[in-house]
Design a protein around this motif. Structure first.
Motif, PDB file in Angstrom:
ATOM      1  N   PRO A 119      -6.539  -0.316  11.077  1.00  0.00           N
ATOM      2  CA  PRO A 119      -5.585  -1.465  10.364  1.00  0.00           C
ATOM      3  C   PRO A 119      -6.445  -1.852   9.681  1.00  0.00           C
ATOM      4  N   PHE A 120      -7.702  -2.493   9.463  1.00  0.00           N
ATOM      5  CA  PHE A 120      -8.534  -3.222   8.563  1.00  0.00           C
ATOM      6  C   PHE A 120      -8.368  -2.558   7.358  1.00  0.00           C
ATOM      7  N   VAL A 121      -9.079  -0.729   7.435  1.00  0.00           N
ATOM      8  CA  VAL A 121      -8.559  -0.084   6.474  1.00  0.00           C
ATOM      9  C   VAL A 121      -8.355   0.340   6.017  1.00  0.00           C
ATOM     10  N   ALA A 122      -6.904   0.155   6.698  1.00  0.00           N
ATOM     11  CA  ALA A 122      -5.850   0.129   5.679  1.00  0.00           C
ATOM     12  C   ALA A 122      -5.299  -0.448   5.009  1.00  0.00           C
ATOM     13  N   LEU A 123      -5.389  -1.302   5.663  1.00  0.00           N
ATOM     14  CA  LEU A 123      -4.840  -2.670   5.057  1.00  0.00           C
ATOM     15  C   LEU A 123      -6.400  -3.108   4.120  1.00  0.00           C
ATOM     16  N   SER A 124      -6.982  -3.133   3.311  1.00  0.00           N
ATOM     17  CA  SER A 124      -8.412  -2.754   2.704  1.00  0.00           C
ATOM     18  C   SER A 124      -7.681  -1.605   1.106  1.00  0.00           C
ATOM     19  N   ILE A 125      -7.127  -1.163   1.813  1.00  0.00           N
ATOM     20  CA  ILE A 125      -6.071  -0.022   0.926  1.00  0.00           C
ATOM     21  C   ILE A 125      -5.241  -0.563   0.186  1.00  0.00           C
ATOM     22  N   ALA A 126      -4.112  -0.830   0.740  1.00  0.00           N
ATOM     23  CA  ALA A 126      -2.906  -1.667   0.882  1.00  0.00           C
ATOM     24  C   ALA A 126      -2.937  -3.306  -0.621  1.00  0.00           C
ATOM     25  N   ALA A 127      -4.450  -3.744  -0.381  1.00  0.00           N
ATOM     26  CA  ALA A 127      -5.344  -4.572  -0.866  1.00  0.00           C
ATOM     27  C   ALA A 127      -5.291  -3.983  -2.236  1.00  0.00           C
ATOM     28  N   GLY A 128      -5.943  -2.732  -2.535  1.00  0.00           N
ATOM     29  CA  GLY A 128      -5.986  -2.257  -4.182  1.00  0.00           C
ATOM     30  C   GLY A 128      -4.855  -1.639  -4.549  1.00  0.00           C
ATOM     31  N   LEU A 129      -4.006  -1.627  -3.818  1.00  0.00           N
ATOM     32  CA  LEU A 129      -2.348  -1.702  -4.128  1.00  0.00           C
ATOM     33  C   LEU A 129      -2.118  -2.185  -4.764  1.00  0.00           C
ATOM     34  N   GLY A 130      -1.716  -3.599  -4.078  1.00  0.00           N
ATOM     35  CA  GLY A 130      -1.696  -4.412  -4.340  1.00  0.00           C
ATOM     36  C   GLY A 130      -1.831  -5.219  -6.240  1.00  0.00           C
ATOM     37  N   ALA A 131      -3.421  -4.973  -6.034  1.00  0.00           N
ATOM     38  CA  ALA A 131      -4.296  -5.273  -7.220  1.00  0.00           C
ATOM     39  C   ALA A 131      -3.210  -4.268  -8.053  1.00  0.00           C
ATOM     40  N   LEU A 132      -2.962  -3.437  -7.989  1.00  0.00           N
ATOM     41  CA  LEU A 132      -2.733  -2.435  -9.496  1.00  0.00           C
ATOM     42  C   LEU A 132      -0.765  -2.731  -9.163  1.00  0.00           C
ATOM     43  N   ALA A 133       0.454  -3.297  -8.137  1.00  0.00           N
ATOM     44  CA  ALA A 133       0.783  -3.496  -8.051  1.00  0.00           C
ATOM     45  C   ALA A 133       1.517  -4.646  -9.346  1.00  0.00           C
ATOM     46  N   ILE A 134       0.432  -5.722  -9.605  1.00  0.00           N
ATOM     47  CA  ILE A 134      -0.022  -7.008 -10.610  1.00  0.00           C
ATOM     48  C   ILE A 134      -0.178  -6.478 -11.251  1.00  0.00           C
ATOM     49  N   ALA A 135      -0.444  -5.251 -11.991  1.00  0.00           N
ATOM     50  CA  ALA A 135      -0.772  -4.795 -13.291  1.00  0.00           C
ATOM     51  C   ALA A 135       0.732  -4.173 -13.646  1.00  0.00           C
ATOM     52  N   GLU A 136       1.496  -3.143 -12.701  1.00  0.00           N
ATOM     53  CA  GLU A 136       2.160  -2.573 -13.610  1.00  0.00           C
ATOM     54  C   GLU A 136       3.700  -4.137 -13.365  1.00  0.00           C
ATOM     55  N   LEU A 137       3.731  -4.757 -12.655  1.00  0.00           N
ATOM     56  CA  LEU A 137       4.841  -6.033 -12.912  1.00  0.00           C
ATOM     57  C   LEU A 137       4.259  -6.568 -14.434  1.00  0.00           C
ATOM     58  N   GLU A 138       3.055  -6.807 -14.501  1.00  0.00           N
ATOM     59  CA  GLU A 138       2.465  -7.776 -15.907  1.00  0.00           C
ATOM     60  C   GLU A 138       1.954  -6.903 -16.888  1.00  0.00           C
ATOM     61  N   LEU A 139       2.282  -6.105 -17.414  1.00  0.00           N
ATOM     62  CA  LEU A 139       2.225  -4.823 -18.509  1.00  0.00           C
ATOM     63  C   LEU A 139       3.680  -4.562 -19.186  1.00  0.00           C
TER      64      LEU A 139
END
Length: 621
Positions: free
Chosen positions: A323-343
């Motif tokens: 699960p920690f492997v998958a959660l790390s991927i989610a952290a990266g996708l979350g960073a990109l989600a911020i980019a989508e929301l703030e552009l």
């Protein structure tokens, strides 16, 4: 060179450099040799082509054997620890590649330019997670489980992105290898199946593709043939795996199933709170917020693994790697989600610059976590306790012809087996016989079974043996089992001091008069009482401002002493990290715990007696 020419090179160069950096970090903090318990088993089993404890880990065994043969790094033990570092580094790379592919598949061009930052963040968050780091610096099969799960996700996402069935075929092959490794790697199969059917619903009608996948899956399962072929002549492990019952029972860990799904529905809230506390140890809070933002894409994989792991009693931290492997991927996708929301205006230089600053700032978080890990002592580079124990065993018993018996649990036996099987350092049975103590052969029963064979020793204090009426005499790091009363032992430093006129302090042993702050000082006291005591009396010690008020755990209480017998007990005085270096007097006192008297009068006058001066050195870290 054009931008399009440079992109393929960067797609190879960045993961390669990241692998080298992470592997170097893990190798620099890896254990130098053996450890207690399973890590040492994972070192010697591949070396002798044996069979490990259930479920056997056949893929790991063959992989580690290949690594031990090809990797030119030191002794077998350290070499196998480096395999964990290499596998951990690959898993970090897989997370980087997964995040990159997911970003390319789901995001707009204006946001995809931040893919590198998000992918690097995901990879570094995993690399710095303490649980993952710890499993990457010593030999173990669980880091391979995490690597296989990450590889599965990467291959499926790459297949979805390219629509090339070669990736799906390799996935089927690695899924078979995972099944030959550990059943926990198959918990994600429902999520994998859902992903494949969602990506290509018509695949169920493509029989050629299905036959290809079946063939690759069977090829991946082929390492399981190792068991029936090797089992009859295996130098270590079960010998009945040519039978279906022996084979199936071992690979499914039949004897360990009681640890699975131990908790009921009423416990799930508590298990969730436990997971939250563990999650906070792995990632900084801002990263957890990013994880929440990126969970949607991989929620099914994570939820299935979490429901299994959090309801398991044994090896929870090892199973949480997936699960920690998958959660790390989610952290990266979350960073990109911020980019989508703030552009709102993606072409704005100000917005672009602001996002660059945000993503670069986020990259500080895994470096902060890594620094925190190092200051907390995550490194095993200086861990030599298991090797010191092995040395003590050989120095105490080898070549003496005593015919002694050393009863040992699994944790203390495996380092000895590493030396015996991989370095040829065997112990002659005329010197000492090693006896494995387990639930099937408990401590007390093992003592009685060998009591007429010779002197019996234990690697640590065992209350069950004491409660059976035996005395445990400290000898170096061991305890010798003796039938009471003990009368013929003598301390290194003799004393003739009485506590309240009832307990006779005969002397003490102080194995070392120098200790580092943060460690413990060992003291062995020899005591006696001419008359029975109806209360519990306990010694205590002071080293300068530090004081140890010992408890009744792992002690022969004064109410159990026989009149006139010598009672030798080992005590440990913890030295605070904050104690300044210097020389301090070691003082001894006595307390009546039952009567509530914290200080008893000694025959020397006063409540304490100075034994000698101890030198305290600065802490190791």
């Amino acid at each position: 060179m054009t931008s399009s020419d440079r992109r393929p090179l960067s797609n190879i160069l960045v993961p390669a450099l990241l692998f080298v950096a992470v592997f170097t970090l893990y190798a620099a903090t890896a254990a130098p040799a053996t450890l207690f318990g399973d890590p040492s088993e994972y070192q010697f089993i591949p070396a002798i082509a044996g069979i490990a404890h259930p479920p056997g880990y056949t893929f790991y065994t063959l992989l580690a054997k290949l690594w031990q043969t090809l990797a030119p790094f030191g002794a077998i033990a350290f070499r196998t620890n480096l395999l964990a570092a290499a596998v951990g580094a690959w898993t970090v790379i897989a997370v980087y590649l997964i995040t990159s592919d997911l970003s390319a598949s789901h995001l707009t061009f204006d946001v995809s330019r931040f893919t590198f930052y998000a992918s690097l963040l995901a990879a570094l968050c995993l690399a710095a997670a303490p649980d993952f780091w710890q499993h990457s610096i010593h030999a173990n099969a669980h880091i391979v489980s995490a690597a296989l799960a990450a590889t599965h996700m990467w291959l499926l996402i790459r297949w979805r992105r390219t629509d090339n069935d070669c990736w799906l075929a390799v996935f089927a092959l690695t899924l078979g290898l995972a099944a030959a490794h550990h059943p926990v790697t198959l918990i994600g199969v429902p999520a994998y199946g859902l992903f494949v059917l969602t990506a290509r619903p018509r695949i169920l009608r493509q029989w050629r593709t299905l036959l290809l996948l079946l063939g690759c899956l069977l090829l991946g399962l082929s390492p399981l043939l190792y068991y029936p072929l090797r089992s009859p002549s295996a130098p270590f492990g079960p010998t009945d795996m040519r039978t279906w019952e022996g084979f199936w029972g071992h690979i499914t860990a039949r004897g360990l199933r009681v640890n699975l799904f131990h908790f009921g529905l009423a416990d799930q809230l508590d298990r969730a709170l436990v997971f939250w506390s563990l999650l906070r140890l792995q990632f900084p809070l801002p990263v957890i917020i990013l994880i929440a933002a990126g969970l949607i894409l991989i929620c099914s994989f994570i939820l299935i693994h979490l429901l299994f792991t959090l309801n398991t009693v044994q090896d929870v931290m090892a199973y949480l790697l997936l699960p920690f492997v998958a959660l790390s991927i989610a952290a990266g996708l979350g960073a990109l989600a911020i980019a989508e929301l703030e552009l709102p205006n993606p072409k704005s230089p100000i917005a672009h610059c602001a996002l660059c600053i945000v993503h670069c700032s986020l990259l500080i978080l895994p470096f902060y976590q890594a620094t925190l890990n190092l200051t907390r002592g995550i490194s095993l580079r200086d861990f030599t306790v298991a090797e010191e124990y092995v040395t003590a065993v050989y120095e105490r018993f080898a070549g003496r012809g005593e015919g002694a018996v050393l009863l040992s649990d699994w944790e203390h036996l495996t380092p000895l087996w590493v030396h015996a099987y991989t370095q040829g350092e065997t112990l002659d049975k005329d010197d000492v016989q090693l006896v494995y103590v387990s639930t099937a052969n408990p401590w007390v029963e093992s003592v009685w079974a060998h009591i007429e064979q010779g002197d019996i020793y234990l690697p640590d204090y065992r209350p069950a043996v004491r409660d059976a009426g035996f005395r445990l005499l400290p000898e170096g790091p061991f305890y010798r089992v003796i039938a009471p009363p003990l009368t013929d032992t003598a301390p290194t430093h003799s004393l003739d001091v009485w506590a309240d006129g009832r307990v006779h302090i005969l002397g003490y042993d102080l194995p070392a008069d120098t200790v580092q702050a943060g460690e413990h000082l060992e003291l062995i006291l020899y005591q006696s009482a001419p008359q029975p005591l109806d209360g519990i009396w306990m010694p205590y010690a002071q080293l300068g401002p530090a004081q140890a008020r010992w408890t009744t755990d792992s002690r022969l209480l004064t109410t159990q002493w026989l009149p006139g017998e010598v009672v030798a007990e080992r005590y440990e005085l913890p030295i605070p990290f904050t104690l300044p270096p210097g020389e301090y007097p070691l003082r001894l006192g006595y307390a009546d715990l039952s009567g509530g008297r914290e200080e008893l009068e000694l025959s020397t006058g006063g409540a304490t007696l100075e034994l000698e001066t101890v030198t305290v050195l600065p802490p190791a870290n």
